[in-house]
Design a protein around this motif. Structure first.
Motif, PDB file in Angstrom:
ATOM      1  N   PHE A  50       1.029  -1.125  -0.163  1.00  0.00           N
ATOM      2  CA  PHE A  50      -0.073   0.035  -0.036  1.00  0.00           C
ATOM      3  C   PHE A  50       0.814   1.428   0.069  1.00  0.00           C
ATOM      4  O   PHE A  50       0.574   2.131  -0.628  1.00  0.00           O
ATOM      5  CB  PHE A  50      -1.061  -0.061   1.101  1.00  0.00           C
ATOM      6  N   PHE A  51       1.861   1.166   0.619  1.00  0.00           N
ATOM      7  CA  PHE A  51       3.000   2.345   0.811  1.00  0.00           C
ATOM      8  C   PHE A  51       3.350   2.849  -0.479  1.00  0.00           C
ATOM      9  O   PHE A  51       3.247   3.885  -1.083  1.00  0.00           O
ATOM     10  CB  PHE A  51       3.837   1.867   1.882  1.00  0.00           C
ATOM     11  N   CYS A  52       3.755   1.696  -1.357  1.00  0.00           N
ATOM     12  CA  CYS A  52       4.463   1.977  -2.665  1.00  0.00           C
ATOM     13  C   CYS A  52       3.235   2.382  -3.645  1.00  0.00           C
ATOM     14  O   CYS A  52       3.462   3.456  -4.370  1.00  0.00           O
ATOM     15  CB  CYS A  52       4.942   0.631  -3.160  1.00  0.00           C
ATOM     16  N   ASN A  53       2.217   1.571  -3.569  1.00  0.00           N
ATOM     17  CA  ASN A  53       1.056   2.164  -4.450  1.00  0.00           C
ATOM     18  C   ASN A  53       0.614   3.344  -4.186  1.00  0.00           C
ATOM     19  O   ASN A  53      -0.004   4.001  -5.177  1.00  0.00           O
ATOM     20  CB  ASN A  53       0.052   1.109  -4.561  1.00  0.00           C
ATOM     21  N   LEU A  55       1.431   5.866  -1.115  1.00  0.00           N
ATOM     22  CA  LEU A  55       1.833   6.777   0.064  1.00  0.00           C
ATOM     23  C   LEU A  55       3.216   7.334  -0.164  1.00  0.00           C
ATOM     24  O   LEU A  55       3.783   7.931   0.279  1.00  0.00           O
ATOM     25  CB  LEU A  55       1.859   6.273   1.383  1.00  0.00           C
ATOM     26  N   CYS A  56       3.817   6.485  -1.380  1.00  0.00           N
ATOM     27  CA  CYS A  56       5.266   7.005  -1.369  1.00  0.00           C
ATOM     28  C   CYS A  56       5.519   8.190  -2.233  1.00  0.00           C
ATOM     29  O   CYS A  56       5.433   8.354  -3.478  1.00  0.00           O
ATOM     30  CB  CYS A  56       6.069   5.862  -1.920  1.00  0.00           C
ATOM     31  N   GLY A  57       5.834   9.583  -1.651  1.00  0.00           N
ATOM     32  CA  GLY A  57       6.230  10.606  -2.120  1.00  0.00           C
ATOM     33  C   GLY A  57       7.217  10.728  -3.283  1.00  0.00           C
ATOM     34  O   GLY A  57       7.360  11.276  -4.274  1.00  0.00           O
ATOM     35  N   ARG A  58       8.224   9.843  -2.781  1.00  0.00           N
ATOM     36  CA  ARG A  58       9.352   9.651  -3.767  1.00  0.00           C
ATOM     37  C   ARG A  58       8.906   9.164  -5.124  1.00  0.00           C
ATOM     38  O   ARG A  58       9.440   9.640  -5.996  1.00  0.00           O
ATOM     39  CB  ARG A  58      10.532   8.880  -2.962  1.00  0.00           C
ATOM     40  N   GLY A  59       8.259   7.942  -4.885  1.00  0.00           N
ATOM     41  CA  GLY A  59       7.953   7.256  -6.309  1.00  0.00           C
ATOM     42  C   GLY A  59       6.988   8.372  -7.094  1.00  0.00           C
ATOM     43  O   GLY A  59       7.177   8.283  -8.249  1.00  0.00           O
ATOM     44  N   GLN A  60       6.188   9.008  -6.345  1.00  0.00           N
ATOM     45  CA  GLN A  60       5.384   9.936  -7.020  1.00  0.00           C
ATOM     46  C   GLN A  60       6.201  11.152  -7.712  1.00  0.00           C
ATOM     47  O   GLN A  60       5.776  11.552  -8.747  1.00  0.00           O
ATOM     48  CB  GLN A  60       4.274  10.767  -5.991  1.00  0.00           C
ATOM     49  N   PRO A 170      10.606   7.054 -16.255  1.00  0.00           N
ATOM     50  CA  PRO A 170      10.519   8.017 -14.783  1.00  0.00           C
ATOM     51  C   PRO A 170      10.520   7.204 -13.480  1.00  0.00           C
ATOM     52  O   PRO A 170      11.432   7.843 -12.667  1.00  0.00           O
ATOM     53  CB  PRO A 170       8.911   8.598 -15.047  1.00  0.00           C
ATOM     54  N   ARG A 171      10.032   6.080 -13.312  1.00  0.00           N
ATOM     55  CA  ARG A 171       9.988   5.369 -11.940  1.00  0.00           C
ATOM     56  C   ARG A 171      10.930   4.134 -11.983  1.00  0.00           C
ATOM     57  O   ARG A 171      10.999   3.261 -11.595  1.00  0.00           O
ATOM     58  CB  ARG A 171       8.782   4.947 -11.834  1.00  0.00           C
ATOM     59  N   THR A 172      12.122   4.450 -12.925  1.00  0.00           N
ATOM     60  CA  THR A 172      13.045   3.392 -12.840  1.00  0.00           C
ATOM     61  C   THR A 172      13.557   3.022 -11.551  1.00  0.00           C
ATOM     62  O   THR A 172      14.080   1.715 -11.247  1.00  0.00           O
ATOM     63  CB  THR A 172      14.174   3.527 -13.851  1.00  0.00           C
ATOM     64  N   TRP A 173      13.664   4.101 -10.695  1.00  0.00           N
ATOM     65  CA  TRP A 173      14.217   3.851  -9.534  1.00  0.00           C
ATOM     66  C   TRP A 173      13.498   2.649  -8.591  1.00  0.00           C
ATOM     67  O   TRP A 173      14.132   2.030  -7.907  1.00  0.00           O
ATOM     68  CB  TRP A 173      14.123   5.048  -8.586  1.00  0.00           C
ATOM     69  N   CYS A 174      12.235   2.586  -8.792  1.00  0.00           N
ATOM     70  CA  CYS A 174      11.356   1.827  -8.125  1.00  0.00           C
ATOM     71  C   CYS A 174      11.740   0.130  -8.530  1.00  0.00           C
ATOM     72  O   CYS A 174      11.496  -0.786  -7.722  1.00  0.00           O
ATOM     73  CB  CYS A 174       9.997   2.048  -8.538  1.00  0.00           C
ATOM     74  N   SER A 175      12.216   0.075  -9.518  1.00  0.00           N
ATOM     75  CA  SER A 175      12.586  -1.285  -9.855  1.00  0.00           C
ATOM     76  C   SER A 175      13.908  -1.962  -8.990  1.00  0.00           C
ATOM     77  O   SER A 175      13.935  -3.203  -9.047  1.00  0.00           O
ATOM     78  CB  SER A 175      12.901  -1.562 -11.456  1.00  0.00           C
ATOM     79  N   PHE A 176      14.539  -0.908  -8.517  1.00  0.00           N
ATOM     80  CA  PHE A 176      15.573  -1.695  -7.615  1.00  0.00           C
ATOM     81  C   PHE A 176      15.855  -0.825  -6.194  1.00  0.00           C
ATOM     82  O   PHE A 176      16.821  -0.831  -5.576  1.00  0.00           O
ATOM     83  CB  PHE A 176      17.048  -1.383  -8.169  1.00  0.00           C
ATOM     84  N   CYS A 177      14.527  -0.015  -5.930  1.00  0.00           N
ATOM     85  CA  CYS A 177      14.505   0.767  -4.475  1.00  0.00           C
ATOM     86  C   CYS A 177      14.691  -0.259  -3.362  1.00  0.00           C
ATOM     87  O   CYS A 177      13.870  -1.208  -3.373  1.00  0.00           O
ATOM     88  CB  CYS A 177      13.328   1.435  -4.706  1.00  0.00           C
ATOM     89  N   PRO A 178      15.468  -0.246  -2.665  1.00  0.00           N
ATOM     90  CA  PRO A 178      15.777  -1.149  -1.393  1.00  0.00           C
ATOM     91  C   PRO A 178      14.232  -1.472  -0.762  1.00  0.00           C
ATOM     92  O   PRO A 178      14.133  -2.265   0.036  1.00  0.00           O
ATOM     93  CB  PRO A 178      16.763  -0.366  -0.471  1.00  0.00           C
ATOM     94  N   MET A 179      13.612  -0.368  -0.422  1.00  0.00           N
ATOM     95  CA  MET A 179      12.522  -0.522   0.250  1.00  0.00           C
ATOM     96  C   MET A 179      11.301  -1.297  -0.477  1.00  0.00           C
ATOM     97  O   MET A 179      10.851  -2.150   0.212  1.00  0.00           O
ATOM     98  CB  MET A 179      11.701   0.951   0.625  1.00  0.00           C
ATOM     99  N   GLY A 180      11.286  -0.958  -1.685  1.00  0.00           N
ATOM    100  CA  GLY A 180      10.573  -1.630  -2.519  1.00  0.00           C
ATOM    101  C   GLY A 180      10.858  -3.284  -2.724  1.00  0.00           C
ATOM    102  O   GLY A 180      10.018  -4.244  -2.458  1.00  0.00           O
ATOM    103  N   THR A 181      12.232  -3.545  -2.729  1.00  0.00           N
ATOM    104  CA  THR A 181      12.607  -4.874  -2.590  1.00  0.00           C
ATOM    105  C   THR A 181      12.342  -5.701  -1.347  1.00  0.00           C
ATOM    106  O   THR A 181      11.776  -6.661  -1.553  1.00  0.00           O
ATOM    107  CB  THR A 181      13.957  -5.118  -2.984  1.00  0.00           C
TER     108      THR A 181
END
Ligand code: SF4
Length: 193
Positions: A50-53, A55-60, A170-181
């Motif tokens: 839920f956070f990623c989808n 609430l994450c300001g950084r991903g947004q 744009p959201r390439t970071w999310c594919s290896f973001c430590p919190m996402g992983t």
């Protein structure tokens, strides 16, 4: 029909405010712990991202910037290795080791071995003086040391995210973001139960 906007659609603004606040007073860096703790709570207790989808300001922010400013992202596919399990888990281990180092430096100050290093370290290598953001004695020294360390980690990861946002999608970071992983791993384990 236009989609109804919720407060959480604007959390990207919070990400900008967070970094701006740290520029004036490093103690605001502590607020970054929200981004560490909340995703884990949702993953552990809800088994969801839920956070990623939502609430994450950084991903947004990475999604919003290229919409607001043209040419902020080349929009090309990132190399596959960036989202490979080897890289993702390797980066997670590296990132958590660096977070462990932030805790260790905090402990050294707490135990009186070191004094506060009034600087931030970008990309884990480049020290930048940041002393105007801290008044010695306003809080225990260890709390200030943790702020400098956490802000360094947050800013470094945001800059990496901006670089890959520009170079690829744009959201390439999310594919290896430590919190996402990490949350993905926890969700997998939770949903297996
Ligand atoms: S993967 Fe990381 S940056 Fe992307 S939405 Fe999740 S926590 Fe945020």
């Amino acid at each position: 029909m236009k989609k109804k906007k919720h407060f959480y659609n604007y959390l990207w603004i919070w990400t900008i405010i967070y970094f701006a606040l740290g520029f004036f007073n490093i103690l605001f860096a502590w607020l970054g712990m929200i981004d560490f703790i909340l995703p884990l709570l949702f993953a552990v207790f809800g088994g969801n991202k839920f956070f990623c989808n939502k609430l994450c300001g950084r991903g947004q922010l990475f999604a919003v910037l290229p919409k607001k400013i043209k040419k902020f992202s080349r929009g090309v596919l990132a190399p596959r290795w960036l989202s490979s399990p080897y890289f993702r888990y390797g980066f997670l281990i590296f990132f958590m080791t660096m977070f462990g180092n932030v805790l260790y430096q905090t402990w050294l100050v707490y135990s009186g071995v070191n004094s506060v290093s009034e600087a931030i370290t970008l990309f884990w290598a480049f020290k930048i003086p940041f002393s105007w953001t801290y008044t010695a004695g306003s809080v225990p020294a260890w709390a200030a040391q943790f702020s400098f360390g956490l802000y360094s980690l947050m800013l470094t990861s945001a800059l990496i995210g901006l670089i890959v946002m520009f170079l690829y999608r744009p959201r390439t970071w999310c594919s290896f973001c430590p919190m996402g992983t990490m949350t993905q791993l926890i969700c997998k384990l939770e949903n297996k139960k």
